[in-house]
Design an enzyme around this catalytic site. Sequence first.
Site, short mmCIF file in Angstrom:
data_model
loop_
_atom_site.label_atom_id
_atom_site.label_comp_id
_atom_site.label_asym_id
_atom_site.label_seq_id
_atom_site.Cartn_x
_atom_site.Cartn_y
_atom_site.Cartn_z
N ARG A 17 46.08 70.60 22.97
CA ARG A 17 45.25 69.38 22.83
C ARG A 17 46.13 68.20 23.21
NH1 ARG A 17 41.03 67.23 18.33
NH2 ARG A 17 39.84 68.80 19.46
N HIS A 59 36.40 68.97 27.10
CA HIS A 59 36.46 69.64 25.79
C HIS A 59 35.64 70.94 25.90
CE1 HIS A 59 37.24 70.24 21.70
NE2 HIS A 59 36.52 69.30 21.13
N GLN A 118 34.42 73.14 22.83
CA GLN A 118 33.31 72.56 22.07
C GLN A 118 31.98 72.89 22.74
OE1 GLN A 118 33.51 70.50 19.09
NE2 GLN A 118 31.36 71.11 19.13
N ASP A 137 28.32 61.69 20.63
CA ASP A 137 29.75 61.78 20.29
C ASP A 137 30.22 60.36 20.02
OD1 ASP A 137 32.43 62.61 20.09
OD2 ASP A 137 32.74 62.63 22.26
N CYS A 149 29.60 66.88 17.94
CA CYS A 149 30.82 67.70 17.88
C CYS A 149 31.66 67.40 16.63
CB CYS A 149 31.64 67.53 19.15
SG CYS A 149 32.27 65.85 19.38
N ARG A 151 32.66 77.04 16.56
CA ARG A 151 33.95 76.90 17.24
C ARG A 151 34.77 78.17 17.01
NH1 ARG A 151 35.90 71.87 18.29
NH2 ARG A 151 37.47 73.08 19.43
N1 NVA Z 1 35.32 62.47 22.50
C1 NVA Z 1 35.99 62.71 21.24
C2 NVA Z 1 35.82 64.13 20.82
C3 NVA Z 1 36.46 64.45 19.49
C4 NVA Z 1 36.33 65.90 19.12
C5 NVA Z 1 37.45 62.34 21.36
O1 NVA Z 1 38.06 62.67 22.37
O2 NVA Z 1 37.97 61.71 20.44
N1 CP Z 2 35.06 68.61 17.46
C1 CP Z 2 36.39 68.67 17.38
O1 CP Z 2 37.07 69.03 18.33
O2 CP Z 2 36.90 68.30 16.19
P1 CP Z 2 38.44 68.09 15.83
O3 CP Z 2 38.90 66.85 16.56
O4 CP Z 2 38.46 67.91 14.34
O5 CP Z 2 39.22 69.28 16.27
#
Ligand code: NVA
Ligand code: CP
Length: 271
Positions: A73, A100, A103, A190, A229, A257
């Site tokens: 990540r 992502h 997800q 989101d 998500c 997930r």
């Molecule tokens: N678009 C959001 C998704 C979080 C799971 C982010 O990148 O923060």
């Molecule tokens: N939806 C998701 O990826 O959540 P986290 O940021 O908590 O991993």
Amino acid sequence: TPGSPAQPLAGQTWALIFSKLSTRTRVSFEVGIRELGGFAMFLSSNDIQLGRGELIKDTARVLGRVVHGAIIRTYGQSDVEEFAELSGIPTINALTDDEHPCQILADLQTVREKLGGWDGKKIAFIGDGFSNMTRSWLWAAKRLGFELSVASPEACQPPAEFLEKLDAPNVSVTESPAEAVEGADVINTDVWLSMGQEDQKEKEEEFAGFQVNADLLKSAADGHIVLHCLPAYRGKEISEQVLELHADTIFQEAENRLHAQKAVMMALASC
Ligand code: NVA
Ligand code: CP
């Protein structure tokens, strides 16, 4: 039993290398790896030399020799791709600024469980039209052919060059949340500011009128579902009322997930 089909990661160590915060992704991967018989090693980028400037290409060549798989990540999509190429081990994108994908697999599983599938369904995405979530939905629409309508403020729409490259006639983009939601079977949103954008308060101002709330959902298809998500900011991209009304779907989506990612790891372990 080690090595049995149910324990395809027996004897293996998979590293989670995270440069951004996470609840769902970290926990679902750590549990999934253990359920598949493997050992999960969580490495916050702040705790390893990556955090003080060691290059991805060097980190990849070290870890590739000692662990069996990596879950990353981070910010740059190219970092995940470079790690995958130079480590030579299965590498899973656990969120970048661009994508992502894990997800979306869980989201699609939820759509299948709740609505029986996505063929002939209209899916709406309301929010940042070029976030990691939207971009992964756009790639999924291209691949699977369902109708996807993205509603975003003009400044946050997917760029024309991206849509040209995508070349998906089943995808439409609008500035009108009402137009996207009209007849939609799945309504998805989101956060307005993704991780790393928290100080862009001026961007957030673009989203007035883009909240998924009861009023907006009036024109959605009968039996529609709402996805998020998570984490959610109630009162911003989604109302408290809608989130709680659709909590059964949204938390099933979070649980999925685990199941979707176990399937991905099982497929990679057998390569
Ligand atoms: N678009 C959001 C998704 C979080 C799971 C982010 O990148 O923060
Ligand atoms: N939806 C998701 O990826 O959540 P986290 O940021 O908590 O991993």
